[in-house]
Structure formats: structure tokens, C-alpha cells
Design a protein around this motif. Structure first.
Motif, PDB file in Angstrom:
ATOM      1  N   UNK A  76       7.641   5.644  16.622  1.00 27.63           N
ATOM      2  CA  UNK A  76       6.175   5.664  16.548  1.00 27.63           C
ATOM      3  C   UNK A  76       5.724   6.307  15.239  1.00 27.63           C
ATOM      4  N   UNK A  77       6.347   7.423  14.866  1.00 27.08           N
ATOM      5  CA  UNK A  77       6.003   8.105  13.623  1.00 27.08           C
ATOM      6  C   UNK A  77       6.262   7.195  12.426  1.00 27.08           C
ATOM      7  N   UNK A  78       7.382   6.493  12.446  1.00 30.30           N
ATOM      8  CA  UNK A  78       7.697   5.557  11.356  1.00 30.30           C
ATOM      9  C   UNK A  78       6.639   4.459  11.264  1.00 30.30           C
ATOM     10  N   UNK A  79       6.182   3.953  12.403  1.00 31.75           N
ATOM     11  CA  UNK A  79       5.128   2.930  12.398  1.00 31.75           C
ATOM     12  C   UNK A  79       3.832   3.476  11.799  1.00 31.75           C
ATOM     13  N   UNK A  80       3.482   4.719  12.138  1.00 28.67           N
ATOM     14  CA  UNK A  80       2.289   5.341  11.550  1.00 28.67           C
ATOM     15  C   UNK A  80       2.422   5.469  10.037  1.00 28.67           C
ATOM     16  N   UNK A  81       3.599   5.894   9.588  1.00 25.74           N
ATOM     17  CA  UNK A  81       3.839   6.062   8.157  1.00 25.74           C
ATOM     18  C   UNK A  81       3.729   4.719   7.435  1.00 25.74           C
ATOM     19  N   UNK A  82       4.330   3.682   8.001  1.00 19.23           N
ATOM     20  CA  UNK A  82       4.264   2.345   7.377  1.00 19.23           C
ATOM     21  C   UNK A  82       2.843   1.835   7.331  1.00 19.23           C
ATOM     22  N   UNK A  83       2.091   2.075   8.401  1.00 21.91           N
ATOM     23  CA  UNK A  83       0.704   1.633   8.455  1.00 21.91           C
ATOM     24  C   UNK A  83      -0.132   2.350   7.400  1.00 21.91           C
TER      25      UNK A  83
END
Length: 124
Positions: A76-83
Motif C-alpha cells: 500500500x505504501x509503495x502504491x502511495x509513493x508511485x501515485x
């Protein structure tokens, strides 16, 4: 752009990630009531919203649902960072600013991660 979680959403997801097994609304409610007064319907509504957002999956068990996270906290954190990176006007500049702000511990973690998964152009 992917949005972060609200306070109660974040608290519920923290409980769900820590459990590492499915949980009913009632089980989550009991955990939350250790720290605050909160209504069953509030927890049920927030968990339903987390399901709608794709963060929790649910399965009917009897007359209730049991929920579990769709992915790990780290994913989830990785998805936030990519977004956040995708939403920046200048990705290279955003990355430079990000790297400038890393603590020594975070820089070490980044170096370790790059040894596990090298940048795409450098993969063998």
C-alpha cells in the motif's frame, strides 16, 4: 492520484495489517474500544468503504462479513509513493527532493532494496 487514508481508516487498516488473519467488524470494534468509544455502525461503515476502495476484501460468513487486507502495508505504501510520483509535474525533480530528505537509515534501506530489485535498465 491515490489519496491517503483518513484517521479512522488508517487505524482500522493498522489493526487489520497487524492481525494477519480475517476479522469481523465486531472483532475490530472490540480492539478499537480498548482505546476509544466508537459505535459498531461507524466501524462497519468505514470497513465497507475500505472494501469499496479496494483495500479490504470480504467474505460472507453467516449473516456478517469477515474482512482481510488485499495487500500488505508495504505494498500500500509503495502504491502511495508511485501515485505521488506520477502526480508530480517533474518526476526527476521530485525524486531528487525525496533523496535529499532521506535519513541515513532510509538511505541504507534504499540501497538494500536496490540490491534486491535493481532498476529496470540494470536487470540481468
Amino acid at each position: 492520484m491515490m489519496r491517503g487514508l483518513g484517521e479512522l481508516e488508517s487505524t482500522i487498516m493498522d489493526h487489520m495489517w497487524a492481525r494477519r488473519r480475517p476479522a469481523s467488524v465486531r472483532e475490530v470494534l472490540e480492539e478499537l474500544r480498548r482505546d476509544r468509544g466508537i459505535a459498531y455502525t461507524t466501524v462497519m461503515t468505514v470497513m465497507d468503504k475500505l472494501h469499496t476502495k479496494g483495500l479490504l476484501r470480504r467474505e460472507a460468513v453467516g449473516r456478517a462479513y469477515v474482512y482481510e487486507p488485499v495487500s500488505s502495508r508495504e505494498a500500500y505504501t509503495a502504491d502511495l509513493m508511485r501515485s505521488a510520483l506520477a502526480g508530480s509535474g517533474n518526476q526527476a525533480a521530485a525524486l531528487v527532493h525525496f533523496l535529499e530528505r532521506l535519513t541515513p537509515e532510509e538511505a541504507t534501506a534504499l540501497e538494500t532494496a536496490l540490491q534486491v530489485v535493481p532498476p529496470r535498465g540494470q536487470r540481468s
